[in-house]
Design a protein around this motif. Structure first.
Motif, PDB file in Angstrom:
ATOM      1  N   GLY A 196       0.846  -1.220   0.093  1.00  0.00           N
ATOM      2  CA  GLY A 196      -0.031   0.185  -0.056  1.00  0.00           C
ATOM      3  C   GLY A 196       0.950   1.332   0.020  1.00  0.00           C
ATOM      4  N   SER A 200       0.451   3.932  -3.319  1.00  0.00           N
ATOM      5  CA  SER A 200       0.528   5.383  -2.784  1.00  0.00           C
ATOM      6  C   SER A 200       1.588   6.346  -3.685  1.00  0.00           C
ATOM      7  CB  SER A 200       0.375   5.502  -1.367  1.00  0.00           C
ATOM      8  OG  SER A 200       0.080   6.819  -1.034  1.00  0.00           O
ATOM      9  N   PRO A 217      -7.790   6.212  -0.931  1.00  0.00           N
ATOM     10  CA  PRO A 217      -7.384   5.572   0.281  1.00  0.00           C
ATOM     11  C   PRO A 217      -8.529   5.588   1.412  1.00  0.00           C
ATOM     12  CG  PRO A 217      -5.810   7.057  -0.369  1.00  0.00           C
ATOM     13  CD  PRO A 217      -6.714   7.280  -1.365  1.00  0.00           C
ATOM     14  N   LEU A 474      -1.824   3.089   1.752  1.00  0.00           N
ATOM     15  CA  LEU A 474      -2.320   3.929   0.868  1.00  0.00           C
ATOM     16  C   LEU A 474      -2.720   5.302   1.533  1.00  0.00           C
ATOM     17  CD1 LEU A 474      -5.367   1.853  -1.050  1.00  0.00           C
ATOM     18  CD2 LEU A 474      -2.808   2.652  -1.658  1.00  0.00           C
TER      19      LEU A 474
END
Length: 533
Positions: A196, A200, A217, A474
């Motif tokens: 994650g 991101s 997210p 994220l």
């Protein structure tokens, strides 16, 4: 004869707890206001007690007891997080919005939220949902540091090597705290977290898509959080049935089986229900003090109270799950999600400011109390002596509350001076700007769309909380942290597959790396105090 645990009410221990709580609160305020960070001061608290115990006077000899040192580190870390993340951050939001009249209600609400938060954790620690045997990595680091001083031997050497590596790595910009967590926490959850983090960071670079613009997210966390709550409810129902069957079997046979956890799920249910009720009461107090009934319809007023309490308890559970597996708690991110939901419900700006401040205050104390209890669990012998373990937790809880009270007093005294200098927790400006900007019409659509894959990932990951940790990655985003966590997991996989005994060595080395990184961050940050960036 049962061992006797040191009492937090002992005048000498109480005095030192108050002293380190004052220091911890000041450190927390300075760091969050001037540098925008907070740090775990539990190891520093333990070092205080260890150093004082070396003073050759009889009055200081009781600090040689590792359980006393554990009470001191509990008070200091509790005060640090309560002052910074728990209270100061919350009261800055209404102040930045120009509603100085809401600061006192927010101060009271956030302080009570911190106490409720820690109380719930105290009552649910070592249940099926929050087992003492789970990682809670910062707690392991503090415990291993204290044990290394007390016991010496091979493990202390491994820990010291890890600490040196943690300090050196931090000096060169390597997140050795993340490396250490990778050798301690749940591999599946941490793997999802690392992926994650990288997604991101690299999605905007390779696909020119900013995840935040589409609330990806936040949607993932909402979906994962919703499924996680359902999973928690199912666990409670399933295990409660097993507990009843076990109790019936014991009654029939007279044979008492050793329990896996020190707290029952029935106790957990009552604790969560009581915590929610307490949050309802605090929400009512804040709403009345702020005069919200004059600005809202009766229905909206009641819904705000319920939603504020729901946000508080759901946020702390999500933060707790993340902290348990990864040593990382996304308190700001989860508070931001509930802020967005509150905006979609149409709450006015003042109500949103109190809502997000209240939600921000829950979570950090939950995670910190868990870290401290994990530390105590280890130094007390990993639960072998249950009465001693339960008494130790009780004394830690008292120490934590002492830290909270000191934090409340210092924030109440010092906040005005910080605000007058334009010093706030940086995230306060984000919350305030978001409230002033309002939520666009597409927000709900994107949240709903991205909640679906978040829910699916959490469902497929089962009890490993893969969805929650992926969504956390994220929300946070970091190339270096993502790469570090995945490299750490790869090293762990190779070494453990080669020899199962390497796992314990990595656990101790990871604890040392985490402790060394914490010490480096603490001292470098402290040296920077007074320099406003």
């Amino acid at each position: 004869m049962n061992k006797k645990h040191p009492s937090a009410w002992d005048p000498a221990i109480m005095l030192l707890n108050i002293l380190v709580s004052v220091i911890g609160s000041i450190i927390g305020l300075e760091l969050i206001a001037r540098l925008g960070i907070s740090t775990n001061t539990s190891i520093i608290g333990a070092l205080f007690a260890i150093i004082i115990a070396r003073i050759p006077l009889k009055v200081f000899q009781k600090y040689k007891d590792i359980n006393t040192q554990n009470l001191v580190q509990t008070a200091m870390s509790g005060a640090t997080f309560a002052a910074s993340n728990g209270i100061f951050l919350s009261i800055g939001i209404p102040y930045l919005l120009g509603r100085h009249d809401l600061v006192i209600p927010m101060l009271i609400g956030a302080s009570l939220a911190v106490i409720i938060d820690a109380t719930i954790l105290y009552r649910v620690f070592d249940t099926e949902m929050f087992p003492a045997k789970e990682a809670w990595a910062p707690g392991i680091a503090a415990a291993e540091a204290m044990l290394a001083v007390a016991e010496k031997g091979k493990n202390s050497v491994i820990l010291m090597i890890g600490m040196v590596g943690g300090i050196v790595g931090k000096f060169f910009g390597i997140p050795t705290d993340i490396l250490g967590v990778g050798w301690i926490g749940n591999m599946w959850a941490l793997g999802a977290f690392g992926v994650g983090l990288l997604i991101s960071e690299y999605t905007p670079k390779f696909f020119n898509i900013k995840l935040g613009d589409y609330y990806i997210p936040h949607g993932f966390m909402i979906g994962a959080g919703f499924v996680a709550l359902i999973q928690m409810v199912l666990i409670l129902q399933k295990k409660s049935k097993k507990e009843k069957e076990a109790a019936a079997a014991e009654a029939a046979t007279g044979k008492v089986e050793k329990k896996e956890f020190t707290r029952s799920l029935k106790s957990m249910k009552l604790s969560l229900a009581g915590g929610f009720g307490a949050y309802i009461l605090v929400s009512i107090v804040m709403a009345v003090m702020c005069g919200f009934s004059a600005d809202m319809s009766a229905g909206m007023f009641v819904w705000w109270i319920i939603f504020a309490a729901l946000s508080a308890i759901i946020s702390e559970l999500i933060v707790g799950i993340s902290a348990m597996h990864s040593g990382w708690f996304p308190a700001f991110a989860t508070a931001f999600i509930f802020l967005i939901l509150g905006m979609l419900f149409g709450f006015p700006p003042a109500q949103l400011a109190i809502l997000v401040g209240f939600t921000s205050a829950t979570g950090p104390a939950f995670a910190d109390m868990a870290y401290d209890l994990k530390s105590g669990y280890i130094v007390r012998g990993n639960g072998e002596d249950v009465p001693f373990e339960m008494e130790g937790r009780k004394q830690q809880y008292i120490s934590e509350i002492v830290g909270f009270v000191v934090a409340f007093i210092l924030v109440a005294i010092m906040a005005k001076q910080y605000f007058a200098q334009g010093l706030f927790a940086p995230v306060d400006a984000t919350f305030a700007a978001t409230i002033e900007a309002g939520a666009g019409g597409d927000v709900a659509k994107w949240l709903l769309i991205w909640a679906i894959p978040g829910a699916i990932i959490q469902f497929l990951g089962g009890s490993r909380q893969v969805g929650i940790l992926f969504a956390t990655g994220l929300l946070v985003g970091s190339t270096i942290n993502g790469l570090t966590i995945l490299i750490a997991l790869l090293i762990r996989y190779i070494l453990v597959k080669k020899d199962k005994e390497n796992e314990q060595t990595l656990n101790i080395m990871g604890a040392g790396s985490l402790a060394g990184a914490a010490l480096y961050s603490f001292f470098t940050a402290t040296l920077s105090l007074g320099k406003k960036k």
